[in-house]
Motif scaffolding. Structure first.
Motif, mmCIF file in Angstrom:
data_model
loop_
_atom_site.group_PDB
_atom_site.id
_atom_site.type_symbol
_atom_site.label_atom_id
_atom_site.label_comp_id
_atom_site.label_asym_id
_atom_site.label_seq_id
_atom_site.Cartn_x
_atom_site.Cartn_y
_atom_site.Cartn_z
ATOM 1 N N THR A 15 -0.031 -0.463 2.543
ATOM 2 C CA THR A 15 0.974 -0.766 3.564
ATOM 3 C C THR A 15 2.351 -0.275 3.133
ATOM 4 O OG1 THR A 15 -0.269 -2.716 4.268
ATOM 5 C CG2 THR A 15 2.052 -2.631 4.882
ATOM 6 N N ALA A 16 2.708 -0.502 1.877
ATOM 7 C CA ALA A 16 4.012 -0.061 1.370
ATOM 8 C C ALA A 16 4.113 1.465 1.366
ATOM 9 C CB ALA A 16 4.235 -0.606 -0.038
ATOM 10 N N ALA A 17 3.046 2.146 0.973
ATOM 11 C CA ALA A 17 3.071 3.614 0.938
ATOM 12 C C ALA A 17 3.244 4.191 2.341
ATOM 13 C CB ALA A 17 1.789 4.141 0.300
ATOM 14 N N PHE A 18 2.492 3.688 3.298
ATOM 15 C CA PHE A 18 2.614 4.202 4.663
ATOM 16 C C PHE A 18 3.964 3.817 5.279
ATOM 17 C CE2 PHE A 18 -1.983 4.787 4.387
ATOM 18 C CZ PHE A 18 -2.095 6.041 4.961
ATOM 19 N N SER A 19 4.443 2.632 4.991
ATOM 20 C CA SER A 19 5.754 2.225 5.502
ATOM 21 C C SER A 19 6.852 3.124 4.945
ATOM 22 C CB SER A 19 6.038 0.773 5.131
ATOM 23 O OG SER A 19 5.095 -0.071 5.725
ATOM 24 N N TYR A 20 6.758 3.460 3.689
ATOM 25 C CA TYR A 20 7.740 4.351 3.068
ATOM 26 C C TYR A 20 7.748 5.716 3.751
ATOM 27 C CZ TYR A 20 10.025 7.332 -0.329
ATOM 28 O OH TYR A 20 10.854 8.243 -0.924
ATOM 29 N N LYS A 21 6.544 6.269 3.988
ATOM 30 C CA LYS A 21 6.464 7.591 4.624
ATOM 31 C C LYS A 21 6.984 7.554 6.056
ATOM 32 C CE LYS A 21 4.894 10.964 2.940
ATOM 33 N NZ LYS A 21 5.613 12.007 2.218
ATOM 34 N N TRP B 162 10.141 -1.755 7.899
ATOM 35 C CA TRP B 162 9.989 -2.568 6.697
ATOM 36 C C TRP B 162 9.802 -4.046 7.035
ATOM 37 C CZ3 TRP B 162 8.235 -0.741 2.486
ATOM 38 C CH2 TRP B 162 8.503 0.577 2.121
ATOM 39 N N ALA B 163 10.419 -4.501 8.118
ATOM 40 C CA ALA B 163 10.229 -5.899 8.535
ATOM 41 C C ALA B 163 8.790 -6.136 8.986
ATOM 42 C CB ALA B 163 11.208 -6.247 9.659
ATOM 43 N N ILE B 164 8.248 -5.203 9.747
ATOM 44 C CA ILE B 164 6.866 -5.343 10.216
ATOM 45 C C ILE B 164 5.892 -5.263 9.051
ATOM 46 C CG2 ILE B 164 5.059 -4.215 11.576
ATOM 47 C CD1 ILE B 164 7.281 -3.479 13.602
ATOM 48 N N SER B 165 6.125 -4.329 8.132
ATOM 49 C CA SER B 165 5.203 -4.224 6.989
ATOM 50 C C SER B 165 5.305 -5.460 6.097
ATOM 51 C CB SER B 165 5.455 -2.948 6.191
ATOM 52 O OG SER B 165 6.715 -2.982 5.562
ATOM 53 N N SER B 166 6.511 -6.009 5.939
ATOM 54 C CA SER B 166 6.664 -7.244 5.155
ATOM 55 C C SER B 166 5.944 -8.412 5.814
ATOM 56 C CB SER B 166 8.147 -7.586 4.986
ATOM 57 O OG SER B 166 8.801 -6.567 4.270
ATOM 58 N N ALA B 167 6.054 -8.498 7.145
ATOM 59 C CA ALA B 167 5.347 -9.560 7.872
ATOM 60 C C ALA B 167 3.834 -9.407 7.719
ATOM 61 C CB ALA B 167 5.743 -9.532 9.349
ATOM 62 N N THR B 168 3.369 -8.174 7.723
ATOM 63 C CA THR B 168 1.937 -7.916 7.546
ATOM 64 C C THR B 168 1.465 -8.352 6.162
ATOM 65 O OG1 THR B 168 2.078 -6.044 9.056
ATOM 66 C CG2 THR B 168 0.168 -6.119 7.591
ATOM 67 N N VAL B 169 2.223 -7.990 5.138
ATOM 68 C CA VAL B 169 1.858 -8.353 3.766
ATOM 69 C C VAL B 169 1.898 -9.871 3.576
ATOM 70 C CG1 VAL B 169 2.646 -8.208 1.364
ATOM 71 C CG2 VAL B 169 2.513 -6.138 2.752
ATOM 72 N N LEU B 170 2.957 -10.497 4.063
ATOM 73 C CA LEU B 170 3.063 -11.957 3.920
ATOM 74 C C LEU B 170 2.010 -12.677 4.753
ATOM 75 C CD1 LEU B 170 6.950 -12.344 3.921
ATOM 76 C CD2 LEU B 170 5.383 -12.537 1.975
ATOM 77 N N GLY B 171 1.721 -12.158 5.945
ATOM 78 C CA GLY B 171 0.652 -12.743 6.763
ATOM 79 C C GLY B 171 -0.703 -12.628 6.086
ATOM 80 N N GLY B 172 -0.949 -11.505 5.453
ATOM 81 C CA GLY B 172 -2.199 -11.334 4.701
ATOM 82 C C GLY B 172 -2.287 -12.297 3.532
ATOM 83 N N PHE B 173 -1.164 -12.476 2.837
ATOM 84 C CA PHE B 173 -1.151 -13.421 1.720
ATOM 85 C C PHE B 173 -1.447 -14.834 2.210
ATOM 86 C CE2 PHE B 173 0.850 -16.389 -1.206
ATOM 87 C CZ PHE B 173 0.330 -15.952 -2.411
ATOM 88 N N TYR B 174 -0.803 -15.219 3.312
ATOM 89 C CA TYR B 174 -1.038 -16.547 3.877
ATOM 90 C C TYR B 174 -2.511 -16.713 4.279
ATOM 91 C CZ TYR B 174 -0.950 -20.498 7.043
ATOM 92 O OH TYR B 174 -1.234 -21.690 7.670
ATOM 93 N N ALA B 175 -3.045 -15.710 4.979
ATOM 94 C CA ALA B 175 -4.430 -15.801 5.454
ATOM 95 C C ALA B 175 -5.418 -15.829 4.294
ATOM 96 C CB ALA B 175 -4.742 -14.633 6.382
ATOM 97 N N PHE B 176 -5.155 -15.067 3.243
ATOM 98 C CA PHE B 176 -6.096 -14.991 2.120
ATOM 99 C C PHE B 176 -6.012 -16.188 1.183
ATOM 100 C CE2 PHE B 176 -7.437 -10.314 1.286
ATOM 101 C CZ PHE B 176 -8.067 -10.283 2.498
#
Length: 149
Positions: free
Chosen positions: A105-111, A125-139
Protein backbone atom coordinates in the motif's frame (compact mmCIF):
# COMPACT_ATOMS: atom_id res chain seq x y z
CA UNK A 1 4.73 -51.19 16.32
CA UNK A 2 4.20 -54.67 15.13
CA UNK A 3 6.08 -56.04 12.16
CA UNK A 4 2.73 -56.63 10.42
CA UNK A 5 1.90 -52.89 10.72
CA UNK A 6 5.36 -51.93 9.40
CA UNK A 7 4.89 -54.27 6.44
CA UNK A 8 1.56 -52.60 5.56
CA UNK A 9 3.16 -49.16 5.75
CA UNK A 10 6.05 -50.26 3.53
CA UNK A 11 3.62 -51.66 0.96
CA UNK A 12 1.64 -48.42 0.97
CA UNK A 13 4.81 -46.40 0.41
CA UNK A 14 5.85 -48.64 -2.46
CA UNK A 15 2.50 -48.13 -4.19
CA UNK A 16 2.94 -44.30 -4.24
CA UNK A 17 4.41 -42.90 -7.45
CA UNK A 18 8.08 -42.06 -7.11
CA UNK A 19 7.94 -38.77 -8.93
CA UNK A 20 5.03 -36.89 -7.38
CA UNK A 21 4.24 -33.45 -8.76
CA UNK A 22 6.08 -30.87 -6.67
CA UNK A 23 3.29 -28.32 -7.04
CA UNK A 24 0.78 -30.44 -5.12
CA UNK A 25 -0.62 -28.97 -1.95
CA UNK A 26 -0.54 -30.69 1.42
CA UNK A 27 -4.06 -31.96 0.82
CA UNK A 28 -2.96 -33.58 -2.47
CA UNK A 29 -4.50 -31.06 -4.83
CA UNK A 30 -2.63 -29.11 -7.48
CA UNK A 31 -3.05 -25.34 -7.64
CA UNK A 32 -6.10 -24.33 -9.63
CA UNK A 33 -5.76 -23.30 -13.26
CA UNK A 34 -6.82 -19.78 -12.31
CA UNK A 35 -3.96 -19.57 -9.76
CA UNK A 36 -1.39 -20.73 -12.29
CA UNK A 37 -2.70 -18.33 -14.95
CA UNK A 38 -2.66 -15.47 -12.44
CA UNK A 39 0.96 -16.11 -11.43
CA UNK A 40 2.05 -16.46 -15.06
CA UNK A 41 0.22 -13.22 -15.93
CA UNK A 42 1.81 -11.38 -12.98
CA UNK A 43 5.27 -12.66 -13.92
CA UNK A 44 4.85 -11.76 -17.61
CA UNK A 45 3.62 -8.25 -16.80
CA UNK A 46 6.45 -7.68 -14.35
CA UNK A 47 9.04 -8.78 -16.91
CA UNK A 48 7.48 -6.51 -19.54
CA UNK A 49 7.44 -3.56 -17.11
CA UNK A 50 11.14 -4.04 -16.36
CA UNK A 51 11.87 -4.36 -20.09
CA UNK A 52 9.96 -1.15 -20.90
CA UNK A 53 11.54 0.82 -18.06
CA UNK A 54 14.54 1.71 -20.28
CA UNK A 55 16.99 1.19 -17.45
CA UNK A 56 15.22 3.51 -14.97
CA UNK A 57 16.41 1.99 -11.69
CA UNK A 58 13.55 3.59 -9.72
CA UNK A 59 10.95 1.94 -11.96
CA UNK A 60 12.80 -1.38 -11.97
CA UNK A 61 13.10 -1.33 -8.18
CA UNK A 62 9.40 -0.58 -7.81
CA UNK A 63 8.39 -3.43 -10.15
CA UNK A 64 10.75 -5.95 -8.55
CA UNK A 65 9.68 -4.95 -5.02
CA UNK A 66 5.99 -5.14 -5.93
CA UNK A 67 6.40 -8.50 -7.65
CA UNK A 68 8.34 -10.06 -4.78
CA UNK A 69 5.97 -8.58 -2.21
CA UNK A 70 2.94 -10.04 -4.02
CA UNK A 71 4.53 -13.48 -4.43
CA UNK A 72 5.48 -13.63 -0.75
CA UNK A 73 2.04 -12.29 0.21
CA UNK A 74 0.30 -15.04 -1.80
CA UNK A 75 2.54 -17.63 -0.15
CA UNK A 76 1.71 -16.43 3.37
CA UNK A 77 -1.99 -16.13 2.58
CA UNK A 78 -1.93 -19.78 1.54
CA UNK A 79 -0.07 -20.66 4.76
CA UNK A 80 -2.68 -18.74 6.75
CA UNK A 81 -5.48 -20.71 5.08
CA UNK A 82 -3.78 -24.02 5.86
CA UNK A 83 -2.92 -23.25 9.49
CA UNK A 84 -5.47 -24.50 12.05
CA UNK A 85 -7.41 -21.68 13.78
CA UNK A 86 -6.11 -22.62 17.24
CA UNK A 87 -2.45 -22.54 16.19
CA UNK A 88 -0.27 -19.74 17.64
CA UNK A 89 1.55 -19.70 14.28
CA UNK A 90 -1.59 -18.25 12.73
CA UNK A 91 -1.12 -14.93 14.61
CA UNK A 92 2.47 -14.65 13.37
CA UNK A 93 1.37 -15.29 9.79
CA UNK A 94 -1.37 -12.68 10.21
CA UNK A 95 1.26 -10.12 11.25
CA UNK A 96 3.40 -10.96 8.21
CA UNK A 97 0.37 -10.62 5.91
CA UNK A 98 -0.48 -7.23 7.41
CA UNK A 99 3.12 -6.01 7.06
CA UNK A 100 3.32 -7.15 3.43
CA UNK A 101 0.04 -5.47 2.53
CA UNK A 102 1.14 -2.31 4.36
CA UNK A 103 4.39 -2.19 2.40
CA UNK A 104 2.53 -2.72 -0.88
CA UNK A 105 0.00 0.00 0.00
CA UNK A 106 2.81 2.43 0.87
CA UNK A 107 4.71 1.67 -2.35
CA UNK A 108 1.68 2.21 -4.57
CA UNK A 109 0.63 5.31 -2.64
CA UNK A 110 4.11 6.77 -3.10
CA UNK A 111 4.03 6.15 -6.86
CA UNK A 112 0.54 7.64 -7.22
CA UNK A 113 1.21 10.65 -4.95
CA UNK A 114 4.44 11.34 -6.82
CA UNK A 115 2.56 12.51 -9.92
CA UNK A 116 -0.33 14.31 -8.19
CA UNK A 117 -0.70 17.91 -7.01
CA UNK A 118 -0.29 18.54 -3.28
CA UNK A 119 -3.99 18.42 -2.26
CA UNK A 120 -4.42 15.08 -4.02
CA UNK A 121 -1.17 13.79 -2.48
CA UNK A 122 -2.61 14.50 0.96
CA UNK A 123 -5.80 12.67 -0.01
CA UNK A 124 -3.87 9.66 -1.38
CA UNK A 125 -1.82 9.36 1.82
CA UNK A 126 -4.92 9.82 4.00
CA UNK A 127 -6.75 7.04 2.18
CA UNK A 128 -3.76 4.70 2.31
CA UNK A 129 -3.30 5.44 6.03
CA UNK A 130 -6.98 4.69 6.65
CA UNK A 131 -6.59 1.43 4.74
CA UNK A 132 -3.54 0.37 6.76
CA UNK A 133 -5.12 1.32 10.09
CA UNK A 134 -8.40 -0.35 9.11
CA UNK A 135 -6.51 -3.52 8.26
CA UNK A 136 -4.71 -3.40 11.59
CA UNK A 137 -8.01 -2.97 13.43
CA UNK A 138 -9.67 -5.79 11.48
CA UNK A 139 -6.73 -8.18 11.92
CA UNK A 140 -5.69 -7.54 15.50
CA UNK A 141 -8.21 -5.49 17.49
CA UNK A 142 -11.69 -6.47 16.31
CA UNK A 143 -13.13 -9.42 18.21
CA UNK A 144 -16.03 -11.15 16.48
CA UNK A 145 -19.14 -11.52 18.63
CA UNK A 146 -18.26 -8.83 21.20
CA UNK A 147 -20.70 -6.12 20.16
CA UNK A 148 -22.05 -3.79 22.85
CA UNK A 149 -25.54 -3.48 21.35
Amino acid sequence: MSSEHNLCMDEALLKEPANQLALKNKDGRCPSLLTVVGVVFLTFNSIMAVYRSNGDMGAISFVVFSYLDLVVLFYFLRQFERTPPESPRREHIKMVVWLLTTMLTAAFSYKVAEIMPLPVQVLVWAISSATVLGGFYAFFLYQEGTSKA
